[in-house]
Design a protein around this motif. Structure first.
Motif, short mmCIF file in Angstrom:
data_model
loop_
_atom_site.label_atom_id
_atom_site.label_comp_id
_atom_site.label_asym_id
_atom_site.label_seq_id
_atom_site.Cartn_x
_atom_site.Cartn_y
_atom_site.Cartn_z
N ILE A 3 49.03 -17.41 85.03
CA ILE A 3 49.43 -17.83 83.69
C ILE A 3 49.53 -19.35 83.61
O ILE A 3 49.07 -19.96 82.64
CB ILE A 3 50.77 -17.17 83.30
N ILE A 4 50.11 -19.97 84.62
CA ILE A 4 50.21 -21.43 84.64
C ILE A 4 48.83 -22.05 84.65
O ILE A 4 48.57 -23.05 83.98
CB ILE A 4 51.04 -21.90 85.85
N PHE A 5 47.91 -21.47 85.41
CA PHE A 5 46.54 -21.97 85.47
C PHE A 5 45.86 -21.88 84.11
O PHE A 5 45.21 -22.83 83.67
CB PHE A 5 45.75 -21.18 86.52
N VAL A 6 46.04 -20.76 83.41
CA VAL A 6 45.44 -20.59 82.08
C VAL A 6 46.03 -21.60 81.09
O VAL A 6 45.29 -22.21 80.30
CB VAL A 6 45.62 -19.14 81.58
N VAL A 7 47.34 -21.82 81.15
CA VAL A 7 47.97 -22.82 80.28
C VAL A 7 47.40 -24.20 80.57
O VAL A 7 47.13 -24.99 79.66
CB VAL A 7 49.51 -22.80 80.44
N GLY A 8 47.19 -24.51 81.85
CA GLY A 8 46.59 -25.79 82.22
C GLY A 8 45.18 -25.95 81.67
O GLY A 8 44.81 -27.02 81.20
N ILE A 9 44.40 -24.88 81.70
CA ILE A 9 43.04 -24.93 81.15
C ILE A 9 43.08 -25.19 79.64
O ILE A 9 42.34 -26.02 79.12
CB ILE A 9 42.27 -23.63 81.46
#
Length: 101
Positions: A3-9
């Motif tokens: 989820i953190i990775f998707v928010v970063g993207i």
């Protein structure tokens, strides 16, 4: 960490859009905001990567302690996909206890 990775993207994409609109309108406030969003997205990538590595090492340790060597090899070779499968269908008891039952 996913989820953190998707928010970063998402933040990175928004920052790129803000930066391109800032350059076309010559607005410095939009450019500064885009720079801040890019830095935040980079920090989110780093946090997501650290959490993913911790989870990966934890899965390797758990499979080794359980004696589940097939899972151990799968998690090493196919880390992203095997980690997702491992969450839902991974071993919960040692191989020797499963054979004795």
């Amino acid at each position: 960490s996913i989820i953190i990775f998707v928010v970063g993207i998402v933040l990175f994409i928004v920052a790129g859009g803000a930066a391109s609109s800032a350059s076309s309108t010559n607005s410095t406030s939009l450019g500064a905001g885009a720079g801040i969003m890019a830095i935040v997205s980079l920090l989110l990538y780093i946090v997501a990567s650290v959490l993913a590595i911790i989870a990966w090492i934890g899965a390797l340790i758990k499979t080794a302690k359980l004696g589940q060597w097939v899972w151990f090899i799968l998690v090493i070779l196919f880390a992203p996909i095997a980690m997702l499968v491992y969450i839902f269908a991974g071993p919960t008891e040692p191989k020797t206890a499963a054979m004795a039952a």
